[in-house]
Write a protein that holds these residues in place. Structure first.
Motif, PDB file in Angstrom:
ATOM      1  N   LEU A  80      -6.185  -0.794  -5.652  1.00 18.51           N
ATOM      2  CA  LEU A  80      -6.382  -0.707  -4.200  1.00 18.51           C
ATOM      3  C   LEU A  80      -7.810  -1.079  -3.805  1.00 18.51           C
ATOM      4  CD1 LEU A  80      -4.397   2.526  -3.266  1.00 18.51           C
ATOM      5  CD2 LEU A  80      -3.893   0.192  -2.529  1.00 18.51           C
ATOM      6  N   GLU A  81      -8.777  -0.760  -4.665  1.00 22.69           N
ATOM      7  CA  GLU A  81     -10.167  -1.052  -4.337  1.00 22.69           C
ATOM      8  C   GLU A  81     -10.478  -2.539  -4.365  1.00 22.69           C
ATOM      9  OE1 GLU A  81     -12.645   1.204  -6.905  1.00 22.69           O
ATOM     10  OE2 GLU A  81     -12.422   3.057  -5.754  1.00 22.69           O
ATOM     11  N   CYS A  82      -9.634  -3.310  -5.033  1.00 21.33           N
ATOM     12  CA  CYS A  82      -9.850  -4.758  -5.140  1.00 21.33           C
ATOM     13  C   CYS A  82      -8.931  -5.532  -4.203  1.00 21.33           C
ATOM     14  CB  CYS A  82      -9.623  -5.219  -6.578  1.00 21.33           C
ATOM     15  SG  CYS A  82     -10.811  -4.549  -7.746  1.00 21.33           S
ATOM     16  N   SER A  83      -8.341  -4.863  -3.253  1.00 22.43           N
ATOM     17  CA  SER A  83      -7.390  -5.502  -2.335  1.00 22.43           C
ATOM     18  C   SER A  83      -7.823  -5.291  -0.895  1.00 22.43           C
ATOM     19  CB  SER A  83      -5.995  -4.902  -2.531  1.00 22.43           C
ATOM     20  OG  SER A  83      -5.954  -3.578  -2.024  1.00 22.43           O
ATOM     21  N   ASP A  84      -7.134  -5.960   0.031  1.00 24.65           N
ATOM     22  CA  ASP A  84      -7.410  -5.751   1.449  1.00 24.65           C
ATOM     23  C   ASP A  84      -7.066  -4.327   1.874  1.00 24.65           C
ATOM     24  OD1 ASP A  84      -8.367  -8.273   1.828  1.00 24.65           O
ATOM     25  OD2 ASP A  84      -6.531  -9.087   2.697  1.00 24.65           O
ATOM     26  N   ALA A  85      -6.242  -3.656   1.093  1.00 25.37           N
ATOM     27  CA  ALA A  85      -5.874  -2.274   1.420  1.00 25.37           C
ATOM     28  C   ALA A  85      -7.028  -1.309   1.214  1.00 25.37           C
ATOM     29  CB  ALA A  85      -4.676  -1.842   0.578  1.00 25.37           C
ATOM     30  N   ILE A 124       7.724   5.243  -5.023  1.00 25.06           N
ATOM     31  CA  ILE A 124       6.809   4.122  -4.808  1.00 25.06           C
ATOM     32  C   ILE A 124       6.520   3.391  -6.113  1.00 25.06           C
ATOM     33  CG2 ILE A 124       4.456   3.516  -4.093  1.00 25.06           C
ATOM     34  CD1 ILE A 124       4.600   5.970  -2.202  1.00 25.06           C
ATOM     35  N   ALA A 125       6.241   4.139  -7.174  1.00 30.49           N
ATOM     36  CA  ALA A 125       5.905   3.529  -8.467  1.00 30.49           C
ATOM     37  C   ALA A 125       7.068   2.713  -9.013  1.00 30.49           C
ATOM     38  CB  ALA A 125       5.511   4.612  -9.466  1.00 30.49           C
ATOM     39  N   SER A 126       8.274   3.230  -8.869  1.00 35.52           N
ATOM     40  CA  SER A 126       9.451   2.517  -9.352  1.00 35.52           C
ATOM     41  C   SER A 126       9.606   1.180  -8.644  1.00 35.52           C
ATOM     42  CB  SER A 126      10.700   3.377  -9.139  1.00 35.52           C
ATOM     43  OG  SER A 126      11.859   2.685  -9.532  1.00 35.52           O
ATOM     44  N   GLU A 127       9.377   1.190  -7.337  1.00 36.50           N
ATOM     45  CA  GLU A 127       9.489  -0.067  -6.579  1.00 36.50           C
ATOM     46  C   GLU A 127       8.396  -1.046  -6.982  1.00 36.50           C
ATOM     47  OE1 GLU A 127       9.756  -1.645  -1.934  1.00 36.50           O
ATOM     48  OE2 GLU A 127       9.967   0.506  -2.387  1.00 36.50           O
ATOM     49  N   LEU A 128       7.179  -0.538  -7.178  1.00 33.72           N
ATOM     50  CA  LEU A 128       6.096  -1.404  -7.637  1.00 33.72           C
ATOM     51  C   LEU A 128       6.442  -2.018  -8.987  1.00 33.72           C
ATOM     52  CD1 LEU A 128       2.900   0.702  -6.784  1.00 33.72           C
ATOM     53  CD2 LEU A 128       3.632  -1.415  -5.677  1.00 33.72           C
ATOM     54  N   GLY A 129       6.946  -1.185  -9.915  1.00 34.94           N
ATOM     55  CA  GLY A 129       7.301  -1.677 -11.239  1.00 34.94           C
ATOM     56  C   GLY A 129       8.388  -2.730 -11.199  1.00 34.94           C
ATOM     57  N   ALA A 159       0.353   4.016  -6.892  1.00 36.15           N
ATOM     58  CA  ALA A 159       1.457   4.726  -6.250  1.00 36.15           C
ATOM     59  C   ALA A 159       1.043   6.142  -5.876  1.00 36.15           C
ATOM     60  CB  ALA A 159       2.668   4.763  -7.182  1.00 36.15           C
ATOM     61  N   ASP A 160       0.286   6.794  -6.736  1.00 36.43           N
ATOM     62  CA  ASP A 160      -0.211   8.147  -6.474  1.00 36.43           C
ATOM     63  C   ASP A 160      -1.103   8.142  -5.234  1.00 36.43           C
ATOM     64  OD1 ASP A 160      -0.721  10.850  -6.855  1.00 36.43           O
ATOM     65  OD2 ASP A 160      -2.270  10.523  -8.355  1.00 36.43           O
ATOM     66  N   ASP A 161      -2.024   7.182  -5.166  1.00 35.00           N
ATOM     67  CA  ASP A 161      -2.925   7.089  -4.017  1.00 35.00           C
ATOM     68  C   ASP A 161      -2.157   6.834  -2.718  1.00 35.00           C
ATOM     69  OD1 ASP A 161      -5.080   7.512  -5.636  1.00 35.00           O
ATOM     70  OD2 ASP A 161      -5.768   5.432  -5.660  1.00 35.00           O
ATOM     71  N   ILE A 162      -1.222   5.908  -2.765  1.00 29.22           N
ATOM     72  CA  ILE A 162      -0.444   5.574  -1.562  1.00 29.22           C
ATOM     73  C   ILE A 162       0.340   6.784  -1.089  1.00 29.22           C
ATOM     74  CG2 ILE A 162       1.472   4.178  -0.682  1.00 29.22           C
ATOM     75  CD1 ILE A 162       0.537   1.955  -2.636  1.00 29.22           C
ATOM     76  N   ASN A 193       4.267  -0.401   3.057  1.00 22.09           N
ATOM     77  CA  ASN A 193       4.633  -1.799   2.776  1.00 22.09           C
ATOM     78  C   ASN A 193       3.392  -2.655   2.562  1.00 22.09           C
ATOM     79  OD1 ASN A 193       7.334  -1.189   2.981  1.00 22.09           O
ATOM     80  ND2 ASN A 193       7.551  -1.930   5.078  1.00 22.09           N
ATOM     81  N   PHE A 194       2.402  -2.465   3.429  1.00 28.96           N
ATOM     82  CA  PHE A 194       1.165  -3.241   3.309  1.00 28.96           C
ATOM     83  C   PHE A 194       0.441  -2.938   2.006  1.00 28.96           C
ATOM     84  CE2 PHE A 194      -3.513  -3.291   4.284  1.00 28.96           C
ATOM     85  CZ  PHE A 194      -3.672  -4.668   4.224  1.00 28.96           C
ATOM     86  N   MET A 195       0.279  -1.672   1.704  1.00 30.60           N
ATOM     87  CA  MET A 195      -0.462  -1.299   0.507  1.00 30.60           C
ATOM     88  C   MET A 195       0.272  -1.695  -0.766  1.00 30.60           C
ATOM     89  SD  MET A 195      -2.045   2.398   1.636  1.00 30.60           S
ATOM     90  CE  MET A 195      -3.496   2.351   0.598  1.00 30.60           C
ATOM     91  N   MET A 196       1.590  -1.551  -0.768  1.00 33.24           N
ATOM     92  CA  MET A 196       2.364  -1.946  -1.951  1.00 33.24           C
ATOM     93  C   MET A 196       2.281  -3.442  -2.189  1.00 33.24           C
ATOM     94  SD  MET A 196       5.609   0.621  -1.483  1.00 33.24           S
ATOM     95  CE  MET A 196       6.551  -0.026  -2.861  1.00 33.24           C
ATOM     96  N   ASP A 197       2.378  -4.229  -1.135  1.00 25.16           N
ATOM     97  CA  ASP A 197       2.248  -5.690  -1.276  1.00 25.16           C
ATOM     98  C   ASP A 197       0.884  -6.053  -1.842  1.00 25.16           C
ATOM     99  OD1 ASP A 197       4.792  -6.073  -0.283  1.00 25.16           O
ATOM    100  OD2 ASP A 197       4.132  -6.625   1.747  1.00 25.16           O
ATOM    101  N   GLU A 198      -0.148  -5.370  -1.358  1.00 27.03           N
ATOM    102  CA  GLU A 198      -1.500  -5.654  -1.827  1.00 27.03           C
ATOM    103  C   GLU A 198      -1.681  -5.265  -3.296  1.00 27.03           C
ATOM    104  OE1 GLU A 198      -4.215  -7.135  -0.398  1.00 27.03           O
ATOM    105  OE2 GLU A 198      -2.752  -7.773   1.097  1.00 27.03           O
ATOM    106  N   VAL A 199      -1.092  -4.148  -3.690  1.00 22.35           N
ATOM    107  CA  VAL A 199      -1.178  -3.701  -5.088  1.00 22.35           C
ATOM    108  C   VAL A 199      -0.528  -4.727  -6.013  1.00 22.35           C
ATOM    109  CG1 VAL A 199      -0.258  -2.013  -6.733  1.00 22.35           C
ATOM    110  CG2 VAL A 199      -1.381  -1.240  -4.643  1.00 22.35           C
TER     111      VAL A 199
END
Length: 461
Positions: A347-352, A71-76, A248-251, A320-326
């Motif tokens: 995550l706390e500052c997003s719709d997720a 997950i982290a790699s994809e976010l990065g 990524a850890d939280d997701i 997918n939803f949470m990653m987009d929001e991050v």
């Protein structure tokens, strides 16, 4: 302002004879070092949330770390693409953010003791009582007065700080620099760039929630901060990639804990839907789709476990939803992150945040399960006995007297850690001895801790 050129320069503690490779190559080397390290391998038998579970389906720290890395790699990679397109990151840095996040994800939990986060509490509680009994105010029985940060290193023991110590010093190769990972990789696992005295104050912001280094690694920490330029206007800031690793850890653990709880029969579809309905904004199309994924699905009626298919669909939509929001939240707060002003989780500052809040209630259901509680109580007994026996041994002068119980216990402790304690000692003698105990305990897997407990108590020979 922090800048990516400095933030991503692959400095290392051990200077090499060869010239520094290109950053991407150094980060790939970090990944390789980690994959072949014993600290990483031990994660296969450390608790994620269910101690000593015999079911191979249930996650361990190893499988969790691999999922976080994905997950982290994809976010990065996606953040990196946006930054390059917007001219905020040099094209020369392509693939670097994902590479650092991939490596750091693998070792973000290597400092955790046996039996998960409850193991951290046991260590904290044990040493709080130890200092109360053995010290006169802040002075030990050697006559050494301890700084508050030294006391809090034990009384508020933290697996995140142990992770830095494990990688920097305990994973011995040929000197005190351990695996000699690049500074960007080490900085990315430091969620809380504070000492034990400065941290543990979440009211100041997310980077103060816990702490990230012990006094035994304070000099290394300061060098890392200065070389990467993490100090802005006098304040040490998180490396920007920390925010992505944290998300990524939280997701990863949110979905993993839910899926594992389904497998163990702690959760079912009705319970999960009931909690989600309380928190999700169902006028949001994506959040509504997440809930709908728990409804009817097209699956062969003869398939014995349709819930597994539901979980896969649920996980994919949730991820997918949470990653987009991050990603969107990181980009929206980018200037504040780079200036060190941003002190919240993405995550706390997003719709997720609705999913994150729902998970907190779900987690309460999971950890309140009787089987989980019984295993934690068993872990409590195991760790307290081991801590007592080995602490009594290392502080006793009898540990140097062959044939005594204390000498035998001392010999049972990791020869590697004993070597490091003696070759690279911390200036405070008792601190150094107690650090050996926590190093030894945290290096244990759940099963080894239980086996050693059985042996020392003549339960099994």
């Amino acid at each position: 302002m922090m800048n990516w050129k400095q933030l991503m320069t692959p400095y290392q503690f051990r200077e090499k004879e060869r010239e520094m490779k290109e950053p991407l190559e150094e980060f790939k080397t970090d990944y390789s070092k980690i994959i072949f390290s014993s600290a990483f391998r031990r994660l296969k038998n450390k608790t994620q949330i269910y101690p000593l579970d015999s079911n191979d389906f249930i996650r361990t720290r190893l499988t969790h770390s691999l999922e976080v890395a994905t997950i982290a790699s994809e976010l990065g990679t996606k953040v990196e693409k946006r930054l390059i397109e917007e001219g905020k990151l040099s094209p020369d840095m392509k693939e670097c953010l994902g590479a650092v996040l991939r490596a750091a994800s693998l070792v973000h939990d290597v400092g955790n003791p046996p039996f998960g986060h409850y193991g951290e509490f046991i260590i904290q509680d044990f040493f709080t009582e130890f200092f109360r009994e053995k010290f006169r105010q802040d002075t030990d029985f050697y006559g050494t007065t301890w700084k508050l940060s030294e006391l809090y290193d034990f009384k508020k023991f933290e697996g995140n700080a142990q992770a830095l110590r494990q990688l920097k010093k305990l994973q011995y190769l040929r000197d005190e620099h351990g695996l000699n990972l690049s500074f960007p990789t080490l900085a990315t696992i430091m969620k809380y760039p504070r000492c034990s005295y400065e941290g543990n104050d979440p009211a100041k912001g997310v980077s103060y929630k816990k702490f990230g280094y012990f006094q035994s690694e304070a000099e290394a920490y300061e060098e890392l901060v200065e070389r990467l330029g993490l100090r802005v206007e006098g304040k040490v800031c998180r490396h920007p990639l920390v925010f992505l690793l944290e998300a990524a850890d939280d997701i990863a653990y949110m979905m993993a804990d839910i899926e594992d709880a389904f497998k163990k029969g702690i959760l079912n579809n009705e319970i999960l839907r009931g909690v989600l309905i309380k928190y999700l904004n169902l006028t949001n199309e994506k959040e509504n789709e997440i809930l709908l994924s728990l409804g009817e699905i097209e699956v062969d009626m003869d398939y014995p476990k349709p819930w597994e298919i539901k979980m896969q669909i649920f996980r994919k939509r949730m991820h997918n939803f949470m990653m987009d929001e991050v990603i969107e939240t990181f980009m929206y707060h980018y200037e504040d992150i780079m200036a060190g002003r941003y002190e919240r989780e993405l995550l706390e500052c997003s719709d997720a945040v609705h999913l994150k809040n729902a998970f907190q209630e779900i987690l309460g259901i999971i950890i309140g399960d009787k089987d989980v509680i019984k295993l934690e109580i068993a872990g409590d007994r195991v760790l307290r006995v081991l801590l007592r026996e080995f602490t009594n041994a290392v502080i006793s002068p009898k540990k140097d007297m062959p044939g005594t119980k204390e000498a035998k216990l001392y010999r049972l402790m990791s020869s590697n850690y004993r070597f490091i304690k003696e070759r690279y000692p911390y200036k405070n003698p008792l601190y150094n001895e107690l650090r050996l105990v926590t190093d030894f305990i945290c290096g244990m897997t759940d099963s080894y801790a239980l086996e050693l407990y059985h042996s020392l108590n003549a339960i099994k020979f």
